[in-house]
Each structure stands twice: as structure tokens, then as C-alpha cells.
Design a protein around this motif. Structure first.
Motif, PDB file in Angstrom:
ATOM      1  N   ARG A 219     112.644  -2.948  10.137  1.00  0.00           N
ATOM      2  CA  ARG A 219     113.403  -2.488  11.405  1.00  0.00           C
ATOM      3  C   ARG A 219     112.605  -3.687  12.267  1.00  0.00           C
ATOM      4  O   ARG A 219     111.944  -3.566  13.032  1.00  0.00           O
ATOM      5  N   THR A 220     113.211  -5.249  12.348  1.00  0.00           N
ATOM      6  CA  THR A 220     112.388  -6.091  12.713  1.00  0.00           C
ATOM      7  C   THR A 220     113.982  -7.562  12.984  1.00  0.00           C
ATOM      8  O   THR A 220     114.676  -7.494  12.444  1.00  0.00           O
ATOM      9  N   ASN A 221     113.429  -7.241  14.866  1.00  0.00           N
ATOM     10  CA  ASN A 221     115.011  -8.230  15.156  1.00  0.00           C
ATOM     11  C   ASN A 221     114.107  -9.663  14.148  1.00  0.00           C
ATOM     12  O   ASN A 221     113.260 -10.491  14.031  1.00  0.00           O
ATOM     13  N   THR A 237     112.713 -10.849  19.994  1.00  0.00           N
ATOM     14  CA  THR A 237     113.633 -11.359  20.763  1.00  0.00           C
ATOM     15  C   THR A 237     115.406 -11.608  19.913  1.00  0.00           C
ATOM     16  O   THR A 237     116.282 -12.560  20.629  1.00  0.00           O
ATOM     17  N   GLY A 238     114.498 -11.831  18.829  1.00  0.00           N
ATOM     18  CA  GLY A 238     116.056 -12.311  17.984  1.00  0.00           C
ATOM     19  C   GLY A 238     116.998 -10.575  17.962  1.00  0.00           C
ATOM     20  O   GLY A 238     117.462 -10.360  18.693  1.00  0.00           O
ATOM     21  N   GLN A 239     117.775 -10.774  16.833  1.00  0.00           N
ATOM     22  CA  GLN A 239     118.813  -9.564  16.707  1.00  0.00           C
ATOM     23  C   GLN A 239     118.479  -9.054  15.562  1.00  0.00           C
ATOM     24  O   GLN A 239     117.757  -8.893  14.808  1.00  0.00           O
ATOM     25  N   THR A 240     119.080  -7.902  16.250  1.00  0.00           N
ATOM     26  CA  THR A 240     118.712  -6.368  15.367  1.00  0.00           C
ATOM     27  C   THR A 240     119.222  -6.589  14.289  1.00  0.00           C
ATOM     28  O   THR A 240     119.603  -7.268  13.850  1.00  0.00           O
ATOM     29  N   ALA A 241     117.753  -6.478  13.241  1.00  0.00           N
ATOM     30  CA  ALA A 241     118.403  -6.346  11.763  1.00  0.00           C
ATOM     31  C   ALA A 241     117.686  -5.071  11.089  1.00  0.00           C
ATOM     32  O   ALA A 241     116.302  -4.552  10.937  1.00  0.00           O
ATOM     33  N   THR A 265     123.004  -4.119   9.060  1.00  0.00           N
ATOM     34  CA  THR A 265     123.330  -5.337   9.690  1.00  0.00           C
ATOM     35  C   THR A 265     123.446  -6.793   8.951  1.00  0.00           C
ATOM     36  O   THR A 265     122.939  -6.513   8.090  1.00  0.00           O
ATOM     37  N   ARG A 267     122.677 -10.278   9.751  1.00  0.00           N
ATOM     38  CA  ARG A 267     121.784 -11.337   9.738  1.00  0.00           C
ATOM     39  C   ARG A 267     122.158 -12.584   8.843  1.00  0.00           C
ATOM     40  O   ARG A 267     121.846 -12.502   7.163  1.00  0.00           O
ATOM     41  N   GLN A 270     118.597 -11.971   6.173  1.00  0.00           N
ATOM     42  CA  GLN A 270     117.691 -11.126   6.817  1.00  0.00           C
ATOM     43  C   GLN A 270     117.289 -10.207   5.560  1.00  0.00           C
ATOM     44  O   GLN A 270     116.214 -10.131   6.043  1.00  0.00           O
TER      45      GLN A 270
END
Length: 331
Positions: A219-221, A237-241, A265, A267, A270
Motif C-alpha cells: 500500500r504505497t501511493n 502525494t501520488g494516487q492510492t495504489a 487499483t 495505476r 503499478q
């Protein structure tokens, strides 16, 4: 010649493909058939005494614009006759929807050098086994060497005229199952399923090193790397991934682990970014620190599972390897 071997590894997963929309539970398959531009649906018993408009909204989540168009054009038929959307249906009634509108393919049909392996196809969607070294869709009007162009050519050869729409994408050098819609109605429904994470995709990856845990969650953006035009990176500050993984096997001689992954997610890059961030880049993935001992990043979309957008049957389609698989599995 590369081997073509069908090999599927089962994973431990608690999430099931299921939906509940009002009076519809998703536990059966609708009886449907195509008649010209119309899809004819036999009304099942649990739809009896429900209005057509309610069915269109709750079962298929028909887009408001399309629903309004059908209402104004009076093109919905019940037992072959024009009818109001407020009409309540009975069991075994035949509801006809004008979903097969002719249009251009959206891309230039082009026969690719490598034949497209079709895993599943019907009047509404097509699932193919994407080869490596090919993009999912064109980035410009002049581009005609992508998977979408090849699918358009396949449809043209069959005499089908419909717009090709990719529901999700795979990186150029990632192989495996990828889903396309063949008309707007199916595409709109599948887009919503993807957004709600109701399309489950399982990936196989070969990574450097031995994992400490046999299964886990990363779990890292993820955000853009401002120093590189295509690379992504872990960023607060990235998107949830969120990536789930399960170790399948470890090859001590090569110091390579084979893992099964599924995503909450979707991304860009990813899986590649997440495993690189924990010190286990994908084999062959030089963009994220992998060693160039394989001709591409060792990532394959093994299967895709979802409820059919039209017939409501549960589908699970598996994609066999179409290039060298020795870095994924060893005996």
C-alpha cells in the motif's frame, strides 16, 4: 520456436465476483439473442411486474443520455411492439433493445504480423491474449500497429461493423488477457464495473530475490517521476495504489520468485513500481531496476473474471503464455 503452454496457478483469494442491484442478484444467465440491430431478452420470473425503465436502470445501469434517447425515439420493443418505459413486464416477455448501432471501428483496421489469439468473443465483447511488443491502442490517428487495430481487422474480416473500445490497458511489453467492448452499451457497463473493481485480473510476475512473506499487500501511493517522461515512482502525494501478492515458488539457483498479483487499483506500472519499491524489481524490467536477463518485464495477465455486462453470466477467462515462460515457472 517459443512454447505455447497453458498453465494456471490457483491463488488464495477471499473476494468473490458478486453484485446486487435491487431485485437482481446476479445468480443466473439471461436468455438473449441478436435480431438485426436489436438485442432480444427473455424476461425471467424475478423481473415480473417491474417497469422496463427500472430494469434498464438497475440491471444494466443504462446511461441517462441513452435512456433519454430511447424514450424520445420510442425504439424499445416489448413482444415486437413499441412500448412506454413505464410498462411492467411479465415472465417470458421479449424485451428488445436497439444496442447494435453501426459505426466505424474507431481505429484503422490493420492485419498485424503476429496473429491475435482470441480467448473469448460474442456479440458484445472480445477478450484476446496480448503479445509483447505491441501497444493496446493508438496514441495518434496515424498509428495502426496496435492491438486495437488488429482487433478491428479481425472484425472487418468477419463482416462486423462496430466501434472497438478497450476497457483496460496493458503495458506494451506485458502479455495476457485484455478486454474490449464491441458496442457502446456494453462499454458503458464495463467501464462502471472497472471503476467499482468488479473486474478481477490476476497477474503472474517474476521478481528478483526471495520474498520474506509468502503473501501480503503493498500500500504505497504512486505518482509521476518528474525526472523521466514515462516512469512512475512511489510518492506520498501520488494516487492510492494497492497490490495484493502471493508467492508461488522461489528458484534459489536464479534467485527469482514467481508471484501472483491482483490489484485493488489500476495505476500505470503499478505492479512494476510496487515490487521495485520493496527491493524486488521484475525480471527484465530495466526501467525499474530489473536485470536485462529476459527480453521484457516478466509480467503476464493470467486471467480476467467478471459478470457479463449483458447476459449476467459469470465469466473467467485464462490466457496461456505466448512467449518464453521459463522465467515465470521452473520445474
Amino acid at each position: 520456436m517459443a512454447r505455447r503452454i497453458v498453465r494456471t496457478i490457483m491463488i488464495e483469494r477471499n473476494d468473490e465476483i458478486s453484485e446486487k442491484k435491487g431485485f437482481f442478484t446476479g445468480d443466473y444467465m439471461l436468455k438473449t439473442k441478436r435480431l438485426g440491430n436489436y438485442l432480444q431478452v427473455a424476461i425471467p420470473s424475478n423481473w415480473e411486474n417491474h417497469a422496463i425503465e427500472q430494469i434498464l436502470k438497475e440491471v444494466w445501469e443504462t446511461p441517462k443520455k441513452l435512456l433519454h434517447q430511447w424514450r424520445m425515439d420510442k425504439t424499445i420493443l416489448l413482444n415486437g411492439m413499441q412500448t412506454a418505459l413505464s410498462t411492467k413486464v411479465k415472465e417470458n416477455d421479449e424485451l428488445s433493445l436497439p444496442i447494435f448501432t453501426k459505426g466505424d471501428y474507431g481505429v484503422i483496421p490493420n492485419k498485424l504480423q503476429q496473429a491475435i489469439q482470441i480467448l473469448y468473443e460474442d456479440d458484445h465483447l472480445i477478450i484476446v491474449n496480448k503479445p509483447a511488443r505491441i501497444a493496446t491502442h493508438p496514441n495518434g490517428a496515424s498509428d495502426k500497429t496496435t492491438l486495437a487495430n488488429g482487433i478491428a481487422n479481425h472484425l472487418q474480416e468477419k463482416g462486423e461493423t462496430c466501434t472497438v473500445k478497450h476497457i483496460h490497458r496493458l503495458d506494451q511489453d506485458t502479455t495476457g488477457a485484455i478486454l474490449f467492448a464491441k458496442h457502446y452499451f456494453a462499454g458503458a457497463i464495463l467501464d462502471k464495473k472497472l471503476e467499482r473493481r468488479e473486474i478481477k485480473r490476476i497477474y503472474v510476475a517474476a521478481i528478483h530475490g526471495k520474498l520474506t512473506n509468502k503473501k501480503g499487500i503493498i500500500r504505497t501511493n504512486i505518482g509521476r517521476d518528474r525526472h523521466h517522461p514515462t516512469r512512475r515512482r512511489v510518492s506520498p502525494t501520488g494516487q492510492t495504489a494497492i497490490t495484493h501478492f502471493q508467492l508461488h515458488q522461489y528458484n534459489a539457483k536464479r534467485n527469482i520468485s514467481t508471484v501472483l498479483c491482483w490489484l485493488e487499483t489500476g495505476r500505470t506500472h503499478q505492479i512494476r513500481v510496487h515490487f521495485s519499491s520493496i527491493g524486488h524489481p521484475l525480471v527484465g524490467d530495466t526501467l525499474y531496476g530489473g536485470k536485462p536477463i529476459f527480453h521484457r518485464q516478466a509480467l503476464h495477465a493470467q486471467s480476467i473474471e467478471f459478470i457479463h455486462p449483458i447476459t449476467l453470466e459469470k465469466l473467467k477467462v485464462t490466457a496461456p503464455f505466448i512467449d518464453e515462460m521459463s522465467y515465470f515457472y521452473t520445474e
